[in-house]
Design an enzyme around this catalytic site. Structure first.
Site, PDB file in Angstrom:
ATOM      1  N   HIS A  56       0.813  -1.162  -0.006  1.00 58.07           N
ATOM      2  CA  HIS A  56      -0.114   0.092   0.208  1.00 58.07           C
ATOM      3  C   HIS A  56       0.963   1.158  -0.095  1.00 58.07           C
ATOM      4  O   HIS A  56       1.836   1.341   0.584  1.00 58.07           O
ATOM      5  CB  HIS A  56      -0.793   0.073   1.279  1.00 58.07           C
ATOM      6  N   ASP A  58       0.870   4.206   1.436  1.00 60.11           N
ATOM      7  CA  ASP A  58       1.146   4.750   2.717  1.00 60.11           C
ATOM      8  C   ASP A  58       2.125   3.685   3.345  1.00 60.11           C
ATOM      9  O   ASP A  58       2.424   4.014   4.740  1.00 60.11           O
ATOM     10  CB  ASP A  58      -0.207   5.164   3.694  1.00 60.11           C
ATOM     11  N   HIS A  59       2.656   2.872   2.787  1.00 62.21           N
ATOM     12  CA  HIS A  59       3.712   1.969   3.250  1.00 62.21           C
ATOM     13  C   HIS A  59       5.141   1.919   2.402  1.00 62.21           C
ATOM     14  O   HIS A  59       6.273   1.852   2.980  1.00 62.21           O
ATOM     15  CB  HIS A  59       3.309   0.819   3.894  1.00 62.21           C
ATOM     16  N   ASP A 132      -0.231  -3.260   8.872  1.00 58.72           N
ATOM     17  CA  ASP A 132      -1.483  -3.178   9.071  1.00 58.72           C
ATOM     18  C   ASP A 132      -2.101  -4.745   9.402  1.00 58.72           C
ATOM     19  O   ASP A 132      -3.534  -4.766   9.376  1.00 58.72           O
ATOM     20  CB  ASP A 132      -2.105  -2.689   7.799  1.00 58.72           C
ATOM     21  N   HIS A 170      -0.106   2.307  12.360  1.00 56.90           N
ATOM     22  CA  HIS A 170      -1.252   3.531  12.565  1.00 56.90           C
ATOM     23  C   HIS A 170      -1.553   3.826  13.986  1.00 56.90           C
ATOM     24  O   HIS A 170      -1.577   2.649  14.837  1.00 56.90           O
ATOM     25  CB  HIS A 170      -2.432   2.984  11.786  1.00 56.90           C
TER      26      HIS A 170
END
Length: 251
Positions: A56, A58-59, A132, A170
């Protein structure tokens, strides 16, 4: 400890983790590059490894910019994410080993959130970088995998020593614990954790890392065997987990 872990808050609620010793550094899931580069410059560290848990944006969003400054760094990721992780040079499978700071880490294949998700566990210092898959008080959404897969992935983490430090990607803890209380309101340890977390967030403090022991005691997704979370309709672990994940999706 063989290395130190620094938590960097980025974007809205992401955490990037920098592992470092006296000479070198590695980064886990760099969503963006600038704060990582600033950290490395301040300490005169050379980046040698990028550990990605999944594909993803955001990683992995900072991979290419980091490689521009440190082109010799190796980029680790799941074999199933090959072609989806920018700059990936090392393809990993379950049980593979990675080395950093004089310590060997173990790779766990933990699908569910995505089909190729992996985690990095360093048993010597007790650090788990789980992306996540597991959150403080919760777990990841099902995007590419099944409930059965994600439950099996969380079961692997639940077997780790209770003192294991869990570095989730997160800051979702407060909302996760609000949900947890909605399904297990009589859990006294959960009530106390919620109060502590609320104070921490009001003071601007992070809630990460957590521990496996704390998650086993308060995280409903690691507690599907508890009668308090089962229903008269089913005690089946996967069905209980599926019901909880569906409730959380609409919470």
């Amino acid at each position: 400890m063989a290395f130190t872990v620094e938590r960097i808050a980025v974007l809205k609620d992401n955490y990037v983790f920098v592992l470092y010793d006296q000479q070198a550094a590695a980064v886990v899931d760099p969503a963006v590059a600038p704060p990582v580069l600033d950290f490395l410059r301040q300490r005169d560290l050379k980046l040698t490894a990028i550990f990605n848990t999944h594909h993803h944006g955001d990683h992995v969003g900072g991979n290419q910019a980091l490689l521009q400054q440190f082109p010799q760094a190796q980029v680790y990721g799941s074999r199933q994410d090959q072609g989806r992780i920018p700059g990936q040079t090392v393809c990993l499978d379950d049980g593979d080993a990675v080395d950093f700071g004089g310590e060997q880490g173990r790779v766990y294949f933990v699908p569910g959130h995505t089909r190729g998700h992996i985690a990095y566990y360093f048993p010597g210092s007790g650090h788990l970088f789980c992306g996540d898959t597991l959150f403080a008080g919760g777990c990841g959404r099902l995007f590419e995998g099944t409930a059965a897969q994600l439950l099996a992935s969380l079961d692997q983490f639940a077997q780790l020593p209770p003192e294991t430090l869990v570095w989730c990607a997160h800051e979702y803890t407060l909302n996760n614990l609000k949900f947890a209380l909605s399904v297990e309101k009589d859990n006294l340890e959960l009530q106390a954790r919620f109060d502590q977390t609320q104070r921490a967030r009001q003071q601007g403090r992070a809630t990460i890392p957590t521990t496996i022991g704390l998650e086993r005691a308060t995280n409903p997704f690691l507690r599907v065997d508890q009668p308090s979370l089962q229903t008269t309709q089913t005690q089946d672990r996967v069905q209980v987990f599926t019901q909880l994940r569906t409730l959380k999706d609409h919470f």
